[in-house]
Design an enzyme around this catalytic site. Structure first.
Site, PDB file in Angstrom:
ATOM      1  N   SER A 139     -90.776  28.383  12.904  1.00 47.16           N
ATOM      2  CA  SER A 139     -91.845  27.575  13.492  1.00 47.16           C
ATOM      3  C   SER A 139     -92.420  28.345  14.679  1.00 47.16           C
ATOM      4  CB  SER A 139     -91.259  26.231  13.943  1.00 47.16           C
ATOM      5  OG  SER A 139     -92.230  25.457  14.593  1.00 47.16           O
ATOM      6  N   LYS A 165     -94.542  28.804   9.869  1.00 50.67           N
ATOM      7  CA  LYS A 165     -95.182  27.516  10.184  1.00 50.67           C
ATOM      8  C   LYS A 165     -95.887  27.660  11.520  1.00 50.67           C
ATOM      9  CE  LYS A 165     -93.156  23.308  11.969  1.00 50.67           C
ATOM     10  NZ  LYS A 165     -92.129  22.272  11.738  1.00 50.67           N
ATOM     11  N   LYS A 167     -97.851  25.939  14.610  1.00 52.87           N
ATOM     12  CA  LYS A 167     -98.165  24.693  15.298  1.00 52.87           C
ATOM     13  C   LYS A 167     -99.671  24.666  15.537  1.00 52.87           C
ATOM     14  CE  LYS A 167     -94.093  22.788  16.034  1.00 52.87           C
ATOM     15  NZ  LYS A 167     -93.779  21.433  15.560  1.00 52.87           N
ATOM     16  N   ASP A 193     -98.256  22.569  11.357  1.00 54.34           N
ATOM     17  CA  ASP A 193     -97.655  21.323  11.853  1.00 54.34           C
ATOM     18  C   ASP A 193     -98.464  20.828  13.044  1.00 54.34           C
ATOM     19  OD1 ASP A 193     -96.072  19.220  12.643  1.00 54.34           O
ATOM     20  OD2 ASP A 193     -94.275  20.414  13.047  1.00 54.34           O
ATOM     21  N   GLU A 218     -98.250  19.384   8.081  1.00 58.11           N
ATOM     22  CA  GLU A 218     -97.194  18.465   8.505  1.00 58.11           C
ATOM     23  C   GLU A 218     -97.724  17.503   9.562  1.00 58.11           C
ATOM     24  OE1 GLU A 218     -93.806  20.774   9.687  1.00 58.11           O
ATOM     25  OE2 GLU A 218     -92.771  19.081  10.622  1.00 58.11           O
ATOM     26  N   ASP A 243     -93.264  14.185   8.838  1.00 59.82           N
ATOM     27  CA  ASP A 243     -92.098  14.458   9.684  1.00 59.82           C
ATOM     28  C   ASP A 243     -91.826  13.182  10.484  1.00 59.82           C
ATOM     29  OD1 ASP A 243     -90.403  15.183  11.785  1.00 59.82           O
ATOM     30  OD2 ASP A 243     -91.448  17.012  12.323  1.00 59.82           O
ATOM     31  N   LYS A 267     -85.244  15.725   8.827  1.00 58.92           N
ATOM     32  CA  LYS A 267     -84.483  16.106  10.018  1.00 58.92           C
ATOM     33  C   LYS A 267     -83.380  15.079  10.211  1.00 58.92           C
ATOM     34  CE  LYS A 267     -88.254  18.114  12.709  1.00 58.92           C
ATOM     35  NZ  LYS A 267     -89.215  17.816  13.787  1.00 58.92           N
ATOM     36  N   GLY A 295     -86.242  21.451  11.921  1.00 60.85           N
ATOM     37  CA  GLY A 295     -85.385  21.843  13.038  1.00 60.85           C
ATOM     38  C   GLY A 295     -85.848  21.199  14.322  1.00 60.85           C
TER      39      GLY A 295
HETATM   40  O1  OSB Z   1     -92.268  18.943  14.561  1.00 57.65           O
HETATM   41  O2  OSB Z   1     -90.941  20.180  13.492  1.00 57.65           O
HETATM   42  C1  OSB Z   1     -91.333  19.716  14.562  1.00 57.65           C
HETATM   43  C2  OSB Z   1     -89.406  21.395  17.351  1.00 57.65           C
HETATM   44  C3  OSB Z   1     -89.270  20.354  18.234  1.00 57.65           C
HETATM   45  C4  OSB Z   1     -89.822  19.139  17.957  1.00 57.65           C
HETATM   46  C5  OSB Z   1     -90.527  18.950  16.762  1.00 57.65           C
HETATM   47  C6  OSB Z   1     -90.665  20.005  15.858  1.00 57.65           C
HETATM   48  C7  OSB Z   1     -90.114  21.235  16.172  1.00 57.65           C
HETATM   49  C8  OSB Z   1     -90.297  22.369  15.264  1.00 57.65           C
HETATM   50  C9  OSB Z   1     -89.130  23.103  14.708  1.00 57.65           C
HETATM   51  O3  OSB Z   1     -91.386  22.727  14.883  1.00 57.65           O
HETATM   52  C10 OSB Z   1     -88.514  24.095  15.630  1.00 57.65           C
HETATM   53  C11 OSB Z   1     -87.232  24.652  15.078  1.00 57.65           C
HETATM   54  O4  OSB Z   1     -87.272  25.611  14.322  1.00 57.65           O
HETATM   55  O5  OSB Z   1     -86.147  24.143  15.429  1.00 57.65           O
HETATM   56 MG    MG Z   2     -92.881  18.629  12.608  1.00 59.46          MG
END
Ligand code: OSB
Ligand code: MG
Length: 372
Positions: A139, A165, A167, A193, A218, A243, A267, A295
């Site tokens: 991510s 991925k 953000k 995401d 996402e 999510d 998750k 994650g």
């Molecule tokens: O939305 O997936 C999410 C991290 C913290 C809070 C929300 C998210 C995330 C991530 C994953 O995008 C980060 C990771 O690899 O742990």
């Molecule tokens: Mg997410």
């Protein structure tokens, strides 16, 4: 199994670099760890709640409070359930309490780990893993400039990650996706995401992402806007993955039935634990809906358990199951590494990893023992 007490340990781990999302910029990870002590073994739980209630309504101080005030006393009052049913009793005993799923998940994880260590069984075997390694995705946060993003993505690809991925948020969506696609080619497994940053009014704008062959988008809309996601799915062709909206097997079944998602990010912390995560996996698989393991910047403890979960047959897309060094210079367990783009599924008893006392003490801020 008799639960004698639980240690609540707060740690603070500096991040290698700031992690920016549509809801915050994180520079360190404030984590609540639980150590469940039973007459047979000890087990570790990791709570995925963040310091502030920006991803979900839970936050670390609240999880510690609800554990102390309600969940630990409730478990202490139900010794026969625990003795008979082990970790599966945790969810049942805590069921009357609404919400607080991250706190519940951490407690169940600690008890499950203790139970499995005592029985010399691994998380993977217990949850139903069918692979000995899982494909690893990463991510990537929001950057100020495209060149810095391209450097970061290039670095992760060099490290072997099999899926990227990005953000996104309004103002950081089409351009970064276009730049990454152009630079790294059409074969790159790429997804985005939004962490709830858009509204249905942005549907036409989000449809511009359709050109880039994304695996999925996402959680574009708010957590409770399940119907909105179903409407958005009629306007954009990028598959929608939920999510934040998926908090239980029930909510997963409803979202699928409503046509709000064709993919689910599972998750364990968000849904109340690894056992509920398996139930969501089963619901998704039964409906032909793809799943992957998300994650929450876990330490090696949560990462090890996530690798085990991600090895179930219905996890058909690479997860955010990255190496320890994705976020941390030093993990509290032996570092989890990816090999040829894959994370090995731990095979030792329980989580298969344990915090190393010196490393743990270095990052510990408070320790509290709750006798049961
Ligand atoms: O939305 O997936 C999410 C991290 C913290 C809070 C929300 C998210 C995330 C991530 C994953 O995008 C980060 C990771 O690899 O742990
Ligand atoms: Mg997410």
């Amino acid at each position: 199994m008799k639960l004698q007490g639980v240690e609540l340990r707060r740690i603070n781990m500096p991040l290698l670099s700031p992690f920016r999302t549509s809801f915050s910029v994180q520079t360190s990870r404030d984590v609540l760890l639980l150590r469940a002590v039973t007459d047979e073994a000890e087990g570790w739980g990791e709570c995925v709640a963040m310091a502030d209630p920006l991803y979900s309504s839970e936050y670390v101080d609240a999880t510690a409070d609800v554990l102390r005030r309600f969940f630990l006393p409730a478990l202490a009052a139900a010794p026969e359930a625990l003795a008979q049913h082990g970790a599966t009793a945790v969810g049942q005993v805590l069921h009357p309490f609404k919400g607080h799923r991250m706190a519940k998940a951490a407690l169940e994880m600690a008890v499950l780990d203790a139970e499995l260590r005592a029985a010399d069984r691994s998380f993977g075997r217990e949850l139903g893993a069918v692979h000995d390694r899982v494909p690893s995705g990463v991510s990537v946060g929001i950057y100020d400039e495209i060149p810095a993003l391209l450097d970061a993505v290039g670095g992760y690809l060099d490290a072997g990650y099999l899926r990227i991925k990005l953000k996104i948020e309004p103002g950081w969506d089409i351009e970064p996706v276009k730049a990454v696609r152009e630079r790294f080619g059409d074969d790159l497994l790429l997804q985005v995401d939004a962490n709830t940053a858009y509204s249905l009014r942005d549907a036409r704008h989000l449809a511009r992402l359709d050109d880039f062959g994304l695996l999925l988008i996402e959680q574009p809309l708010e957590e409770e806007d399940v119907i909105g996601h179903a409407e958005l799915a009629t306007v954009i062709s990028t598959p929608i993955c939920l999510d934040e909206s998926i908090v239980s097997a029930q909510s997963a079944a409803a979202a699928i039935k409503l046509g709000a998602c064709s993919i689910i990010n599972i998750k364990p912390g968000r849904v109340g634990g690894y056992l509920e995560a398996v139930r969501i996996h089963d619901v998704a698989a039964a409906h032909g809906v793809a799943a992957w393991c998300g994650g929450m910047l876990e330490t090696g403890l949560g990462r090890a358990a996530n690798a085990a979960l991600a090895a179930l047959p219905g996890f058909t897309l690479p997860g955010d199951v990255s190496a320890s060094d994705r976020f941390y210079a030093t993990d509290i367990t032996e570092p989890l590494r990816i090999v040829d783009g894959h994370m090995p599924v731990p095979t030792g008893p329980g989580l298969g990893v344990t915090p190393l006392p010196e490393l743990l003490d270095e990052v510990t801020t408070t320790v509290e023992w709750v006798a049961l």
